[in-house]
Design an enzyme around this catalytic site. Structure first.
Site, PDB file in Angstrom:
ATOM      1  N   GLY A 229       0.777  -1.235   0.000  1.00 19.60           N
ATOM      2  CA  GLY A 229       0.000   0.000   0.000  1.00 19.60           C
ATOM      3  C   GLY A 229       0.804   1.278   0.000  1.00 19.60           C
ATOM      4  O   GLY A 229       0.236   2.351  -0.208  1.00 19.60           O
ATOM      5  N   GLU A 270       4.955  -5.626   2.800  1.00 21.83           N
ATOM      6  CA  GLU A 270       4.661  -6.363   1.559  1.00 21.83           C
ATOM      7  C   GLU A 270       4.375  -5.422   0.387  1.00 21.83           C
ATOM      8  O   GLU A 270       3.289  -5.447  -0.191  1.00 21.83           O
ATOM      9  CB  GLU A 270       3.442  -7.234   1.844  1.00 21.83           C
ATOM     10  CG  GLU A 270       3.168  -8.326   0.857  1.00 21.83           C
ATOM     11  CD  GLU A 270       1.999  -9.154   1.358  1.00 21.83           C
ATOM     12  OE1 GLU A 270       2.244 -10.262   1.846  1.00 21.83           O
ATOM     13  OE2 GLU A 270       0.852  -8.671   1.285  1.00 21.83           O
ATOM     14  N   PRO A 271       5.321  -4.579   0.061  1.00 18.86           N
ATOM     15  CA  PRO A 271       5.049  -3.592  -0.984  1.00 18.86           C
ATOM     16  C   PRO A 271       5.198  -4.129  -2.400  1.00 18.86           C
ATOM     17  O   PRO A 271       6.000  -5.029  -2.645  1.00 18.86           O
ATOM     18  CB  PRO A 271       6.125  -2.522  -0.725  1.00 18.86           C
ATOM     19  CG  PRO A 271       7.233  -3.254  -0.067  1.00 18.86           C
ATOM     20  CD  PRO A 271       6.690  -4.494   0.572  1.00 18.86           C
ATOM     21  N   GLY A 272       4.418  -3.580  -3.293  1.00 20.59           N
ATOM     22  CA  GLY A 272       4.590  -3.851  -4.712  1.00 20.59           C
ATOM     23  C   GLY A 272       4.999  -2.543  -5.372  1.00 20.59           C
ATOM     24  O   GLY A 272       6.146  -2.353  -5.777  1.00 20.59           O
ATOM     25  N   ARG A 273       4.037  -1.629  -5.427  1.00 18.07           N
ATOM     26  CA  ARG A 273       4.234  -0.346  -6.096  1.00 18.07           C
ATOM     27  C   ARG A 273       5.516   0.373  -5.660  1.00 18.07           C
ATOM     28  O   ARG A 273       6.281   0.863  -6.488  1.00 18.07           O
ATOM     29  CB  ARG A 273       3.034   0.563  -5.780  1.00 18.07           C
ATOM     30  CG  ARG A 273       3.024   1.894  -6.515  1.00 18.07           C
ATOM     31  CD  ARG A 273       1.879   2.778  -6.000  1.00 18.07           C
ATOM     32  NE  ARG A 273       0.644   2.067  -5.874  1.00 18.07           N
ATOM     33  CZ  ARG A 273      -0.232   1.866  -6.875  1.00 18.07           C
ATOM     34  NH1 ARG A 273       0.037   2.362  -8.064  1.00 18.07           N
ATOM     35  NH2 ARG A 273      -1.338   1.186  -6.682  1.00 18.07           N
ATOM     36  N   TYR A 313      -8.412   3.259 -13.840  1.00 23.76           N
ATOM     37  CA  TYR A 313      -8.622   4.031 -12.596  1.00 23.76           C
ATOM     38  C   TYR A 313      -8.593   5.536 -12.824  1.00 23.76           C
ATOM     39  O   TYR A 313      -8.690   6.297 -11.864  1.00 23.76           O
ATOM     40  CB  TYR A 313      -7.516   3.725 -11.570  1.00 23.76           C
ATOM     41  CG  TYR A 313      -7.133   2.280 -11.456  1.00 23.76           C
ATOM     42  CD1 TYR A 313      -7.993   1.353 -10.851  1.00 23.76           C
ATOM     43  CD2 TYR A 313      -5.910   1.823 -11.933  1.00 23.76           C
ATOM     44  CE1 TYR A 313      -7.635   0.020 -10.743  1.00 23.76           C
ATOM     45  CE2 TYR A 313      -5.542   0.496 -11.825  1.00 23.76           C
ATOM     46  CZ  TYR A 313      -6.414  -0.400 -11.235  1.00 23.76           C
ATOM     47  OH  TYR A 313      -6.049  -1.714 -11.123  1.00 23.76           O
ATOM     48  N   CYS A 343      -8.811   0.573 -31.072  1.00 23.99           N
ATOM     49  CA  CYS A 343     -10.072   0.944 -31.650  1.00 23.99           C
ATOM     50  C   CYS A 343     -11.094   1.116 -30.530  1.00 23.99           C
ATOM     51  O   CYS A 343     -12.037   0.335 -30.404  1.00 23.99           O
ATOM     52  CB  CYS A 343     -10.486  -0.157 -32.633  1.00 23.99           C
ATOM     53  SG  CYS A 343     -11.685   0.418 -33.788  1.00 23.99           S
ATOM     54  N   GLU A 344     -10.837   2.079 -29.673  1.00 25.86           N
ATOM     55  CA  GLU A 344     -11.742   2.353 -28.547  1.00 25.86           C
ATOM     56  C   GLU A 344     -11.447   3.755 -28.017  1.00 25.86           C
ATOM     57  O   GLU A 344     -10.288   4.096 -27.749  1.00 25.86           O
ATOM     58  CB  GLU A 344     -11.528   1.292 -27.445  1.00 25.86           C
ATOM     59  CG  GLU A 344     -12.458   1.495 -26.295  1.00 25.86           C
ATOM     60  CD  GLU A 344     -12.687   0.240 -25.444  1.00 25.86           C
ATOM     61  OE1 GLU A 344     -12.552  -0.896 -25.942  1.00 25.86           O
ATOM     62  OE2 GLU A 344     -13.023   0.433 -24.259  1.00 25.86           O
ATOM     63  N   TYR A 379       2.248  -2.392 -11.904  1.00 23.22           N
ATOM     64  CA  TYR A 379       0.929  -2.566 -12.510  1.00 23.22           C
ATOM     65  C   TYR A 379       0.918  -1.997 -13.935  1.00 23.22           C
ATOM     66  O   TYR A 379      -0.063  -1.421 -14.382  1.00 23.22           O
ATOM     67  CB  TYR A 379      -0.163  -1.944 -11.623  1.00 23.22           C
ATOM     68  CG  TYR A 379      -0.066  -2.443 -10.202  1.00 23.22           C
ATOM     69  CD1 TYR A 379      -0.356  -3.765  -9.907  1.00 23.22           C
ATOM     70  CD2 TYR A 379       0.376  -1.613  -9.168  1.00 23.22           C
ATOM     71  CE1 TYR A 379      -0.223  -4.255  -8.620  1.00 23.22           C
ATOM     72  CE2 TYR A 379       0.508  -2.095  -7.867  1.00 23.22           C
ATOM     73  CZ  TYR A 379       0.212  -3.417  -7.607  1.00 23.22           C
ATOM     74  OH  TYR A 379       0.345  -3.894  -6.329  1.00 23.22           O
TER      75      TYR A 379
HETATM   76  N1  LLP Z   1      -0.339  -7.279  -0.511  1.00 27.33           N
HETATM   77  C1  LLP Z   1      -1.574  -7.616  -0.924  1.00 27.33           C
HETATM   78  C2  LLP Z   1      -2.297  -8.664  -0.218  1.00 27.33           C
HETATM   79  C3  LLP Z   1      -2.152  -6.967  -2.019  1.00 27.33           C
HETATM   80  O1  LLP Z   1      -3.369  -7.290  -2.405  1.00 27.33           O
HETATM   81  C4  LLP Z   1      -1.418  -5.970  -2.705  1.00 27.33           C
HETATM   82  C5  LLP Z   1      -1.980  -5.284  -3.881  1.00 27.33           C
HETATM   83  C6  LLP Z   1      -0.126  -5.664  -2.242  1.00 27.33           C
HETATM   84  C7  LLP Z   1       0.378  -6.325  -1.136  1.00 27.33           C
HETATM   85  C8  LLP Z   1       0.738  -4.622  -2.895  1.00 27.33           C
HETATM   86  O2  LLP Z   1       0.165  -3.379  -2.867  1.00 27.33           O
HETATM   87  P1  LLP Z   1       1.046  -2.098  -3.271  1.00 27.33           P
HETATM   88  O3  LLP Z   1       2.187  -1.998  -2.308  1.00 27.33           O
HETATM   89  O4  LLP Z   1       1.525  -2.314  -4.638  1.00 27.33           O
HETATM   90  O5  LLP Z   1       0.124  -0.959  -3.167  1.00 27.33           O
HETATM   91  N2  LLP Z   1      -3.657  -2.558 -10.119  1.00 27.33           N
HETATM   92  C9  LLP Z   1      -3.743  -1.531  -9.102  1.00 27.33           C
HETATM   93  C10 LLP Z   1      -3.188  -1.976  -7.785  1.00 27.33           C
HETATM   94  C11 LLP Z   1      -3.824  -3.253  -7.257  1.00 27.33           C
HETATM   95  C12 LLP Z   1      -3.200  -3.739  -5.980  1.00 27.33           C
HETATM   96  C13 LLP Z   1      -3.660  -5.090  -5.620  1.00 27.33           C
HETATM   97  N3  LLP Z   1      -3.083  -5.596  -4.425  1.00 27.33           N
HETATM   98  C14 LLP Z   1      -3.044  -0.269  -9.600  1.00 27.33           C
HETATM   99  O6  LLP Z   1      -2.613  -0.249 -10.749  1.00 27.33           O
HETATM  100  O7  LLP Z   1      -2.967   0.734  -8.893  1.00 27.33           O
END
Ligand code: LLP
Length: 423
Positions: A229, A270-273, A313, A343-344, A379
């Site tokens: 998050g 647990e970061p992704g972004r 989004y 085409c959209e 993403y």
């Molecule tokens: N942990 C869990 C259980 C999650 O569901 C997620 C993201 C993360 C960690 C990582 O979240 P982050 O640190 O990246 O915010 N497609 C969307 C984001 C969907 C996130 C889904 N879950 C976008 O493009 O903004």
């Protein structure tokens, strides 16, 4: 770490390599990642005991390999992500917990893999506890709790509260513990992830909810996870979260729980972004420049099949221009709408939530120039599709000044693989 970021609307280089050179060598559209940015983000999280990368943000094997080599472990939300982590060299050794399956259901493939490899599981629904317990009696599990509130950059990325399908509702702990008892399952950890792209205020509220829930479960708890998050700035007026403060809040929660339980409680994040967003750039070539009424459209060869966040989004991505010849910063600026080839009508990168077309002040472009969609490392490619029978872009990793191909551009054969014309 500074809390602000500056953005520029013209860019000649990515990680020291000319945009024109990258485009020429790898073709367009192409995703380019700067490994140095990922390394820096990893280093900024070193206070946490465990950094678990949410690979759904950018799951290329090379990116996972580099994460692994720096001690970052991963989560997996599907059988495919489990196998991806294994292919990138993550260990299945019990006790190491390098790959954790975290989801709200087990589909049949995922359950088979989890049982076969005795993988740790973070259960987001009560049924998962029973389904795992039947196959692996006596297993340890962690629970993903929905604390009853959530927040994200969009309603679609808010994962808490009663509108969300995610996690075990916070009032059902007792029921889950009873379910666990039926098959000798032990709840050894808790996890809360309230949404993606939220802010410090909302993230901080999770600490209290975690402490309350952990006390309800009791002394079997050995780990707590703050989830992902963490936001990153996509615009000049957005800031980074104060990581020292964020850690301090979680560390205090962990310390209180360690004292309460009489053993050390490990703290995961647990970061992704946060780890990959800013490392990524999507380079597209300008293929047409046209005036439509009052709007000046710049149409490029990447579309929402490559980067879906704006159409999905209304997400804002910084955009810069790299001139084919010369320096775009010397060009006159204009308000332009940037769109793709699909085409959209929704195939517009400069749009707000709800599909409203916005314009962006950018250096004037000509056919053959390049547009760079920035902060596209999370993403981005992973949400790409083959809509309009477009092949997915190539991916390139820049490290130590060298650009390396980490995913080939798809071909027509890739597109139709598996399709059958019955006789
Ligand atoms: N942990 C869990 C259980 C999650 O569901 C997620 C993201 C993360 C960690 C990582 O979240 P982050 O640190 O990246 O915010 N497609 C969307 C984001 C969907 C996130 C889904 N879950 C976008 O493009 O903004």
């Amino acid at each position: 770490m500074s809390t602000v970021r500056t953005f520029t609307t013209s860019r000649n280089h990515i990680a020291g390599i000319a945009v024109t050179e990258l485009a020429e060598k790898f073709g367009t559209p192409v995703y380019v990642y700067d490994q140095q940015v990922i390394d820096q983000r990893i280093a900024e999280l070193k206070a946490f005991d465990v950094v678990r990368y949410a690979q759904k943000a950018c799951g290329n094997l090379a990116v996972l390999d580099r994460m692994r080599k720096q001690g970052v472990v991963v989560d997996a939300v599907s059988a495919g992500e489990i196998r991806r982590a294994m292919a990138a060299g993550y260990s299945l050794e019990p006790g190491k917990h390098e790959i954790v399956y975290t989801a709200d259901i087990f589909d049949r493939d995922a359950l088979e893999l989890v049982v076969k490899h005795s993988l740790p599981v973070n259960c987001g629904s009560p049924d998962m506890i029973s389904q795992l317990g039947e196959r692996r009696p006596g297993a340890d599990v962690t629970l993903r709790i929905n604390p009853g509130f959530g927040h994200g950059h969009s309603q679609k990325t808010n994962t808490g509260g009663q509108q969300s399908k995610h996690g075990i509702w916070h009032t059902q702990i007792d029921e889950c513990l009873r379910r666990a008892d039926q098959t000798g399952v032990t709840v050894t950890g808790l996890h809360m992830h309230i949404g993606s792209g939220t802010d410090l205020e909302h993230l901080s509220e999770v600490c209290d909810a975690m402490e309350r829930t952990a006390k309800e479960v009791g002394r079997t708890i050995k780990t707590i996870s703050a989830g992902g998050g963490l936001p990153v700035p996509y615009k000049a007026d957005e800031t980074y979260v104060d990581l020292a403060k964020y850690f301090e809040l979680w560390d205090a929660t962990r310390t209180r729980l360690s004292e309460e339980f009489g053993h050390q409680v490990a703290l995961e994040i647990e970061p992704g972004r946060f780890l990959t967003a800013e490392s990524g750039f999507l380079i597209a070539e300008v293929r047409s420049v046209k005036q439509v009424g009052d709007n000046h459209f710049v149409l490029v060869d990447a579309g929402f099949n490559d980067l879906a966040r704006p159409v999905m989004y209304g997400s804002y991505h910084p955009i810069s221009v790299a001139a084919k010849n010369g320096d775009a910063s010397e060009r006159e600026q204009a308000d332009v709408v940037v769109g793709g080839p699909l085409c959209e009508s929704g195939d517009i990168f400069t749009q707000r939530e709800g599909g409203y077309v916005d314009s962006r002040r950018l250096p004037m472009t000509r056919v053959g120039d390049f547009v760079v969609l920035e902060n596209a490392g999370a993403y981005g490619f992973v949400m790409a599709s083959n809509y309009n029978s477009k092949t997915r872009a190539a991916e390139v990793l820049i490290e130590s000044g060298e650009a390396k191909l980490i995913r080939k551009r798809e071909t027509f054969d890739d597109l139709v693989r598996g399709e059958v014309i019955p006789g």
